[in-house]
Design a protein around this motif. Structure first.
Motif, PDB file in Angstrom:
ATOM      1  N   ASP A   1       0.818  -1.220   0.000  1.00 53.20           N
ATOM      2  CA  ASP A   1       0.000   0.000   0.000  1.00 53.20           C
ATOM      3  C   ASP A   1       0.849   1.266   0.000  1.00 53.20           C
ATOM      4  N   THR A   2       2.158   1.129  -0.192  1.00 57.63           N
ATOM      5  CA  THR A   2       3.059   2.268  -0.006  1.00 57.63           C
ATOM      6  C   THR A   2       3.464   2.917  -1.327  1.00 57.63           C
ATOM      7  N   VAL A   3       3.155   4.210  -1.451  1.00 56.03           N
ATOM      8  CA  VAL A   3       3.602   5.006  -2.592  1.00 56.03           C
ATOM      9  C   VAL A   3       4.913   5.683  -2.192  1.00 56.03           C
ATOM     10  N   THR A   4       5.927   5.548  -3.031  1.00 59.25           N
ATOM     11  CA  THR A   4       7.244   6.102  -2.723  1.00 59.25           C
ATOM     12  C   THR A   4       7.671   7.085  -3.798  1.00 59.25           C
ATOM     13  N   MET A   5       8.104   8.282  -3.353  1.00 61.90           N
ATOM     14  CA  MET A   5       8.657   9.281  -4.265  1.00 61.90           C
ATOM     15  C   MET A   5      10.044   9.659  -3.766  1.00 61.90           C
ATOM     16  N   SER A   6      10.998   9.788  -4.674  1.00 58.27           N
ATOM     17  CA  SER A   6      12.349  10.152  -4.258  1.00 58.27           C
ATOM     18  C   SER A   6      13.015  11.030  -5.313  1.00 58.27           C
ATOM     19  N   LEU A   7      13.937  11.862  -4.849  1.00 52.86           N
ATOM     20  CA  LEU A   7      14.749  12.717  -5.714  1.00 52.86           C
ATOM     21  C   LEU A   7      16.209  12.443  -5.382  1.00 52.86           C
ATOM     22  N   GLU A   8      16.968  11.968  -6.370  1.00 49.72           N
ATOM     23  CA  GLU A   8      18.358  11.590  -6.155  1.00 49.72           C
ATOM     24  C   GLU A   8      19.282  12.505  -6.952  1.00 49.72           C
ATOM     25  N   GLY A   9      20.437  12.791  -6.327  1.00 47.03           N
ATOM     26  CA  GLY A   9      21.423  13.648  -6.986  1.00 47.03           C
ATOM     27  C   GLY A   9      22.462  12.833  -7.738  1.00 47.03           C
ATOM     28  N   GLY A  10      23.606  13.453  -8.021  1.00 47.61           N
ATOM     29  CA  GLY A  10      24.662  12.811  -8.796  1.00 47.61           C
ATOM     30  C   GLY A  10      24.937  13.624 -10.046  1.00 47.61           C
ATOM     31  N   GLU A  11      25.276  12.946 -11.132  1.00 50.11           N
ATOM     32  CA  GLU A  11      25.538  13.654 -12.383  1.00 50.11           C
ATOM     33  C   GLU A  11      24.278  14.298 -12.932  1.00 50.11           C
ATOM     34  N   SER A  12      23.122  13.741 -12.590  1.00 51.11           N
ATOM     35  CA  SER A  12      21.856  14.325 -13.018  1.00 51.11           C
ATOM     36  C   SER A  12      20.808  14.056 -11.947  1.00 51.11           C
ATOM     37  N   LEU A  13      19.795  14.889 -11.891  1.00 50.87           N
ATOM     38  CA  LEU A  13      18.712  14.690 -10.937  1.00 50.87           C
ATOM     39  C   LEU A  13      17.769  13.609 -11.444  1.00 50.87           C
ATOM     40  N   GLN A  14      17.374  12.719 -10.567  1.00 51.42           N
ATOM     41  CA  GLN A  14      16.464  11.653 -10.936  1.00 51.42           C
ATOM     42  C   GLN A  14      15.274  11.674  -9.981  1.00 51.42           C
ATOM     43  N   TRP A  15      14.079  11.791 -10.532  1.00 50.76           N
ATOM     44  CA  TRP A  15      12.851  11.746  -9.744  1.00 50.76           C
ATOM     45  C   TRP A  15      12.183  10.428 -10.010  1.00 50.76           C
ATOM     46  N   LYS A  16      11.869   9.695  -8.944  1.00 47.73           N
ATOM     47  CA  LYS A  16      11.275   8.367  -9.098  1.00 47.73           C
ATOM     48  C   LYS A  16       9.957   8.299  -8.333  1.00 47.73           C
ATOM     49  N   LEU A  17       9.003   7.616  -8.913  1.00 44.71           N
ATOM     50  CA  LEU A  17       7.697   7.422  -8.298  1.00 44.71           C
ATOM     51  C   LEU A  17       7.319   5.959  -8.446  1.00 44.71           C
ATOM     52  N   ARG A  18       6.965   5.344  -7.318  1.00 48.81           N
ATOM     53  CA  ARG A  18       6.532   3.941  -7.345  1.00 48.81           C
ATOM     54  C   ARG A  18       5.129   3.850  -6.757  1.00 48.81           C
ATOM     55  N   VAL A  19       4.189   3.371  -7.569  1.00 43.15           N
ATOM     56  CA  VAL A  19       2.797   3.219  -7.135  1.00 43.15           C
ATOM     57  C   VAL A  19       2.383   1.759  -7.349  1.00 43.15           C
ATOM     58  N   PRO A  20       2.198   0.990  -6.278  1.00 43.47           N
ATOM     59  CA  PRO A  20       1.776  -0.413  -6.438  1.00 43.47           C
ATOM     60  C   PRO A  20       0.400  -0.517  -7.084  1.00 43.47           C
ATOM     61  N   GLY A  21       0.146  -1.616  -7.735  1.00 45.79           N
ATOM     62  CA  GLY A  21      -1.124  -1.805  -8.413  1.00 45.79           C
ATOM     63  C   GLY A  21      -2.323  -1.752  -7.477  1.00 45.79           C
ATOM     64  N   LYS A  22      -2.139  -2.231  -6.239  1.00 44.75           N
ATOM     65  CA  LYS A  22      -3.252  -2.219  -5.294  1.00 44.75           C
ATOM     66  C   LYS A  22      -3.674  -0.795  -4.928  1.00 44.75           C
ATOM     67  N   VAL A  23      -2.726   0.145  -4.990  1.00 42.95           N
ATOM     68  CA  VAL A  23      -3.075   1.540  -4.715  1.00 42.95           C
ATOM     69  C   VAL A  23      -3.988   2.073  -5.809  1.00 42.95           C
ATOM     70  N   LEU A  24      -3.718   1.684  -7.047  1.00 36.97           N
ATOM     71  CA  LEU A  24      -4.595   2.088  -8.149  1.00 36.97           C
ATOM     72  C   LEU A  24      -5.981   1.467  -7.985  1.00 36.97           C
ATOM     73  N   SER A  25      -6.024   0.224  -7.517  1.00 37.68           N
ATOM     74  CA  SER A  25      -7.315  -0.432  -7.263  1.00 37.68           C
ATOM     75  C   SER A  25      -8.072   0.289  -6.153  1.00 37.68           C
ATOM     76  N   PHE A  26      -7.341   0.727  -5.131  1.00 39.55           N
ATOM     77  CA  PHE A  26      -7.950   1.462  -4.021  1.00 39.55           C
ATOM     78  C   PHE A  26      -8.548   2.775  -4.511  1.00 39.55           C
ATOM     79  N   ALA A  27      -7.803   3.485  -5.369  1.00 35.34           N
ATOM     80  CA  ALA A  27      -8.314   4.746  -5.911  1.00 35.34           C
ATOM     81  C   ALA A  27      -9.593   4.506  -6.708  1.00 35.34           C
ATOM     82  N   GLY A  28      -9.620   3.433  -7.471  1.00 40.03           N
ATOM     83  CA  GLY A  28     -10.822   3.104  -8.241  1.00 40.03           C
ATOM     84  C   GLY A  28     -11.991   2.760  -7.336  1.00 40.03           C
ATOM     85  N   ALA A  29     -11.707   2.050  -6.230  1.00 43.40           N
ATOM     86  CA  ALA A  29     -12.766   1.701  -5.290  1.00 43.40           C
ATOM     87  C   ALA A  29     -13.353   2.939  -4.627  1.00 43.40           C
ATOM     88  N   LEU A  30     -12.500   3.914  -4.332  1.00 43.98           N
ATOM     89  CA  LEU A  30     -12.985   5.159  -3.726  1.00 43.98           C
ATOM     90  C   LEU A  30     -13.899   5.905  -4.681  1.00 43.98           C
TER      91      LEU A  30
END
Length: 199
Positions: free
Chosen positions: A166-195
């Motif tokens: 049930d955990t949505v994770t967002m992160s911003l990582e540094g280094g040679e370039s900025l990387q923005w990552k978003l992880r949304v499990p499938g069950k979270v999408l199902s939950f949004a649809g149920a709502l």
């Protein structure tokens, strides 16, 4: 003047973490901020606390604990937690504050002393500039307090009572370039649809 070194650095480096809910359904909040020469800011806080008039100074306990070499101050706000706030915060909630030379931490919750001690005594090794994790299932009752039980029931139907995946994770990582990552499990999408189906 105590905040000038941090301001002059020209960037904000901090984060906010919402923890819980615990067995009682209550949330806690952890706020962190990178500081420059934070010891001066801690000195200002101590002077203000000591200069408070009698009656108010009883709400602040300086150096209630220590984490590493940093003092942890306790502010008793339990008398401010009214019936409505008790739906979100534990009635024994305190504000815990630690101002080290390189970072400041604020914890709002009943077990802040242990949380801050652990945070201060753990070396910072992450290369991530920012990260946020959101337990959708656990936070579902707080999306609509008037329908909290119905929201909880939908969440438990989708994720189970242990709130797996049930955990949505967002992160911003540094280094040679900025990387923005978003992880949304499938069950979270199902939950949004149920709502949407309950509207």
């Amino acid at each position: 003047q105590a905040v000038e070194p941090t301001r002059k650095r020209g960037e904000w480096d901090g984060g906010v973490t919402v923890l819980g809910p615990d067995k009682g359904g209550h949330l806690s909040l952890l706020i962190g901020q990178r500081l420059e020469k934070g010891a001066a800011l801690d000195g200002v806080f101590r002077n203000v606390a000591k200069s408070l008039p009698e009656g108010l100074n009883n709400f602040i306990r300086l150096d209630a604990a220590t984490g590493g070499k940093t003092g942890i101050h306790q502010m008793d706000v339990s008398q401010l937690i009214n019936v409505d706030l008790q739906k979100v915060l534990d009635k024994d909630t305190h504000i815990w504050l630690a101002i080290g030379d390189d970072r400041g931490l604020i914890y709002v919750g009943p077990d802040g002393k242990e949380r801050l001690k652990s945070a201060l005594e753990t070396p910072e090794t992450s290369t991530k500039l920012a990260e946020m994790s959101l337990s959708v299932g656990r936070l579902a009752p707080y999306f609509d307090l008037e329908k909290s039980e119905a929201m909880r029931a939908v969440a438990e139907t989708i994720f189970g009572k242990e709130y797996k995946n049930d955990t949505v994770t967002m992160s911003l990582e540094g280094g040679e370039s900025l990387q923005w990552k978003l992880r949304v499990p499938g069950k979270v999408l199902s939950f949004a649809g149920a709502l949407r189906g309950t509207e």
